[in-house]
Design an enzyme around this catalytic site. Structure first.
Site, mmCIF file in Angstrom:
data_model
loop_
_atom_site.group_PDB
_atom_site.id
_atom_site.type_symbol
_atom_site.label_atom_id
_atom_site.label_comp_id
_atom_site.label_asym_id
_atom_site.label_seq_id
_atom_site.Cartn_x
_atom_site.Cartn_y
_atom_site.Cartn_z
ATOM 1 N N ARG A 80 -24.038 -9.772 -14.360
ATOM 2 C CA ARG A 80 -23.510 -8.918 -13.303
ATOM 3 C C ARG A 80 -23.689 -7.436 -13.669
ATOM 4 O O ARG A 80 -24.044 -6.607 -12.839
ATOM 5 C CB ARG A 80 -22.028 -9.253 -13.122
ATOM 6 C CG ARG A 80 -21.457 -8.826 -11.819
ATOM 7 C CD ARG A 80 -20.010 -9.298 -11.772
ATOM 8 N NE ARG A 80 -19.363 -8.896 -10.553
ATOM 9 C CZ ARG A 80 -18.050 -8.872 -10.404
ATOM 10 N NH1 ARG A 80 -17.251 -9.244 -11.409
ATOM 11 N NH2 ARG A 80 -17.499 -8.495 -9.281
ATOM 12 N N SER B 205 -0.582 4.017 1.048
ATOM 13 C CA SER B 205 -1.253 4.875 2.026
ATOM 14 C C SER B 205 -0.365 5.284 3.201
ATOM 15 O O SER B 205 -0.425 6.448 3.623
ATOM 16 C CB SER B 205 -2.527 4.200 2.527
ATOM 17 O OG SER B 205 -3.471 4.157 1.481
ATOM 18 N N ASN C 199 -14.291 2.196 3.023
ATOM 19 C CA ASN C 199 -12.829 2.139 2.956
ATOM 20 C C ASN C 199 -12.201 3.029 4.023
ATOM 21 O O ASN C 199 -10.990 3.190 4.064
ATOM 22 C CB ASN C 199 -12.319 2.563 1.563
ATOM 23 C CG ASN C 199 -12.418 4.058 1.356
ATOM 24 O OD1 ASN C 199 -13.333 4.699 1.865
ATOM 25 N ND2 ASN C 199 -11.481 4.622 0.626
ATOM 26 N N TYR D 227 -4.068 1.893 -11.842
ATOM 27 C CA TYR D 227 -2.930 2.807 -11.673
ATOM 28 C C TYR D 227 -1.575 2.110 -11.729
ATOM 29 O O TYR D 227 -0.540 2.752 -11.555
ATOM 30 C CB TYR D 227 -3.064 3.618 -10.384
ATOM 31 C CG TYR D 227 -3.148 2.788 -9.127
ATOM 32 C CD1 TYR D 227 -2.018 2.286 -8.515
ATOM 33 C CD2 TYR D 227 -4.385 2.506 -8.555
ATOM 34 C CE1 TYR D 227 -2.093 1.529 -7.359
ATOM 35 C CE2 TYR D 227 -4.488 1.749 -7.411
ATOM 36 C CZ TYR D 227 -3.332 1.271 -6.817
ATOM 37 O OH TYR D 227 -3.425 0.510 -5.685
ATOM 38 N N SER E 54 0.808 -1.225 0.000
ATOM 39 C CA SER E 54 0.000 0.000 0.000
ATOM 40 C C SER E 54 0.842 1.276 0.000
ATOM 41 O O SER E 54 1.855 1.369 0.696
ATOM 42 C CB SER E 54 -0.907 -0.001 1.233
ATOM 43 O OG SER E 54 -1.557 1.248 1.346
ATOM 44 N N LYS F 221 -13.571 -4.548 2.866
ATOM 45 C CA LYS F 221 -14.406 -3.351 2.696
ATOM 46 C C LYS F 221 -15.883 -3.623 2.991
ATOM 47 O O LYS F 221 -16.601 -2.734 3.415
ATOM 48 C CB LYS F 221 -14.263 -2.793 1.275
ATOM 49 C CG LYS F 221 -12.919 -2.110 1.034
ATOM 50 C CD LYS F 221 -12.885 -1.473 -0.348
ATOM 51 C CE LYS F 221 -11.542 -0.835 -0.617
ATOM 52 N NZ LYS F 221 -11.503 -0.110 -1.891
ATOM 53 N N THR G 186 -9.040 -1.852 3.305
ATOM 54 C CA THR G 186 -8.856 -2.282 1.923
ATOM 55 C C THR G 186 -9.193 -3.763 1.777
ATOM 56 O O THR G 186 -9.678 -4.400 2.713
ATOM 57 C CB THR G 186 -7.425 -1.915 1.439
ATOM 58 O OG1 THR G 186 -7.350 -2.151 0.035
ATOM 59 C CG2 THR G 186 -6.350 -2.728 2.143
ATOM 60 N N ARG H 292 -18.372 -7.089 -19.081
ATOM 61 C CA ARG H 292 -18.174 -8.343 -19.807
ATOM 62 C C ARG H 292 -19.271 -9.349 -19.461
ATOM 63 O O ARG H 292 -19.950 -9.858 -20.344
ATOM 64 C CB ARG H 292 -16.788 -8.913 -19.457
ATOM 65 C CG ARG H 292 -16.508 -10.238 -20.104
ATOM 66 C CD ARG H 292 -15.176 -10.765 -19.664
ATOM 67 N NE ARG H 292 -15.084 -10.986 -18.214
ATOM 68 C CZ ARG H 292 -14.049 -11.521 -17.618
ATOM 69 N NH1 ARG H 292 -12.985 -11.861 -18.314
ATOM 70 N NH2 ARG H 292 -14.041 -11.696 -16.306
HETATM 71 P P1 NDP Z 1 -13.431 -6.626 -9.136
HETATM 72 O O1 NDP Z 1 -12.722 -7.929 -9.156
HETATM 73 O O2 NDP Z 1 -14.486 -6.373 -8.116
HETATM 74 O O3 NDP Z 1 -14.109 -6.386 -10.620
HETATM 75 C C1 NDP Z 1 -13.359 -6.646 -11.750
HETATM 76 C C2 NDP Z 1 -14.071 -6.085 -12.981
HETATM 77 O O4 NDP Z 1 -13.166 -6.262 -14.099
HETATM 78 C C3 NDP Z 1 -15.358 -6.805 -13.350
HETATM 79 O O5 NDP Z 1 -16.253 -5.895 -13.932
HETATM 80 C C4 NDP Z 1 -14.865 -7.838 -14.396
HETATM 81 O O6 NDP Z 1 -15.865 -8.215 -15.314
HETATM 82 C C5 NDP Z 1 -13.840 -7.010 -15.125
HETATM 83 N N1 NDP Z 1 -12.865 -7.846 -15.820
HETATM 84 C C6 NDP Z 1 -11.899 -8.611 -15.285
HETATM 85 N N2 NDP Z 1 -11.191 -9.230 -16.259
HETATM 86 C C7 NDP Z 1 -11.743 -8.839 -17.450
HETATM 87 C C8 NDP Z 1 -11.462 -9.123 -18.793
HETATM 88 N N3 NDP Z 1 -10.462 -9.952 -19.155
HETATM 89 N N4 NDP Z 1 -12.205 -8.528 -19.775
HETATM 90 C C9 NDP Z 1 -13.221 -7.689 -19.433
HETATM 91 N N5 NDP Z 1 -13.542 -7.378 -18.151
HETATM 92 C C10 NDP Z 1 -12.816 -7.956 -17.169
HETATM 93 O O7 NDP Z 1 -12.273 -5.515 -9.081
HETATM 94 P P2 NDP Z 1 -12.323 -4.045 -8.434
HETATM 95 O O8 NDP Z 1 -13.571 -3.372 -8.840
HETATM 96 O O9 NDP Z 1 -11.979 -4.129 -7.010
HETATM 97 O O10 NDP Z 1 -11.049 -3.361 -9.150
HETATM 98 C C11 NDP Z 1 -11.013 -3.078 -10.545
HETATM 99 C C12 NDP Z 1 -9.741 -2.307 -10.873
HETATM 100 O O11 NDP Z 1 -9.753 -1.049 -10.222
HETATM 101 C C13 NDP Z 1 -8.449 -2.988 -10.424
HETATM 102 O O12 NDP Z 1 -7.532 -2.923 -11.492
HETATM 103 C C14 NDP Z 1 -7.936 -2.124 -9.282
HETATM 104 O O13 NDP Z 1 -6.543 -2.076 -9.207
HETATM 105 C C15 NDP Z 1 -8.483 -0.761 -9.656
HETATM 106 N N6 NDP Z 1 -8.699 0.114 -8.478
HETATM 107 C C16 NDP Z 1 -8.197 1.392 -8.491
HETATM 108 C C17 NDP Z 1 -8.406 2.239 -7.435
HETATM 109 C C18 NDP Z 1 -7.838 3.631 -7.450
HETATM 110 O O14 NDP Z 1 -7.839 4.296 -6.399
HETATM 111 N N7 NDP Z 1 -7.380 4.132 -8.567
HETATM 112 C C19 NDP Z 1 -9.177 1.822 -6.237
HETATM 113 C C20 NDP Z 1 -9.692 0.472 -6.342
HETATM 114 C C21 NDP Z 1 -9.450 -0.349 -7.420
HETATM 115 P P3 NDP Z 1 -16.777 -9.518 -15.045
HETATM 116 O O15 NDP Z 1 -17.906 -9.047 -14.162
HETATM 117 O O16 NDP Z 1 -17.200 -9.899 -16.405
HETATM 118 O O17 NDP Z 1 -15.900 -10.546 -14.376
#
Ligand code: NDP
Length: 270
Positions: free
Chosen positions: A158, A22, A90, A217, A20, A69, A65, A154
């Protein structure tokens, strides 16, 4: 700073927390503001035990985190209304009476990152890619700010479920080329390693979106953002969301404006 008997202790609850940014961000902020506070990693496997420890040890506030959460919710004294709708927090704020209140600053971070880039959320349409935890928090936050939201994901089931909860339209990911919006916001894991060679949408559709925000990021410049920049879109980096969710935490914990410049330097150089 000198740690003494009155130093306020804050930290990040999660498993794992070693990666992290943070602690560096918040310790720099506390020091810049001249506050007698420290922020430490609080690795915890169990959400309930972690909240009990916050109470027992007089910890003044905490970030929460993955994977806790949602899990901490049942152990809190109060949950702020938008966080309650999202169903995830969070941030834990310990009030003057020792009550632990849950907040969600992830959506605040996303909204502030967009506002900083000049997007007027009150009149913007946002195509939100994803239906996971981050998309959910951001979706509720965008609506709270007055934006119009379209969800694409995708997995259709969901995606449709999230769209129904938000009360907005759903578009299959394969059909984003039909959509026009002020902002394309990627809240999927596509772009992050091991998917860092991929873009969540075909690069040819990017001309339809004046602003492209990728919350991924790591890497900082994702494939999506590189392509968007090449097409002249305004780009917003995931680090800006990370920064502003922390800025909002600082403000909740201290009641003061955060030293944003100092925090930005730590986050963007980390
Ligand atoms: P989740 O696991 O809860 O959700 C993942 C999402 O990504 C789902 O919608 C999933 O779709 C989609 N996904 C995964 N693989 C693929 C693929 N190959 N093709 C298309 N869609 C795909 O993750 P989070 O919501 O927790 O995190 C998502 C991203 O956000 C991460 O990369 C994380 O690092 C980033 N993040 C950034 C933050 C910031 O402060 N900038 C804070 C929190 C997270 P499906 O439903 O079809 O599986």
């Amino acid at each position: 700073m000198t740690i003494d008997g009155t130093t306020g202790v804050y930290g990040i609850i999660g498993w794992p927390v070693g990666h992290s940014r943070s602690p560096a961000m918040h310790n720099a902020a506390f020091a810049a503001a001249g506050l007698n506070k420290v922020y430490v990693p609080l690795p915890a496997r169990d959400a309930g035990a972690a909240v009990a420890a916050v109470r027992a040890l007089g910890i003044c506030g905490a970030s929460v985190t993955i994977p806790h959460k949602e899990g901490v919710l049942a152990h809190l004294d109060e949950v702020e209304p938008v966080a309650a709708r999202i169903g995830a927090v969070n941030t834990l704020v310990v009030d003057g009476r020792g009550r632990i209140v849950g907040h969600n600053t992830d959506w605040i971070g996303a909204n502030r990152a967009l506002a900083e880039a000049g997007v007027d959320l009150g009149s913007a349409t946002v195509l939100l890619l994803g239906a996971g935890g981050s998309a959910r928090a951001i979706g509720f936050g965008l609506l709270a700010a007055g934006a119009r939201v379209v969800v694409a994901n995708r997995s259709e089931d969901r995606g449709r479920r999230l769209a129904a909860e938000l009360g907005c339209a759903f578009l299959p990911l394969a059909e984003v080329g039909r959509c026009e919006a002020d902002v394309l916001l990627n809240a999927t894991a596509v772009g992050m390693a091991p998917l860092d060679h991929l873009s969540p949408v075909p690069e040819s559709v990017l001309e339809r979106f004046p602003t492209v925000f990728d919350i991924v990021y790591a890497p900082r410049r994702t494939r999506l953002l590189a392509a968007a920049a090449a097409r002249g879109c305004r780009c917003v980096e995931g680090l800006a969301m990370l920064l502003y969710q922390g800025v909002a935490q600082f403000e909740l914990w201290t009641g003061r404006p955060a030293p944003v410049g100092v925090m930005r330097e730590v986050v963007f150089s980390g």
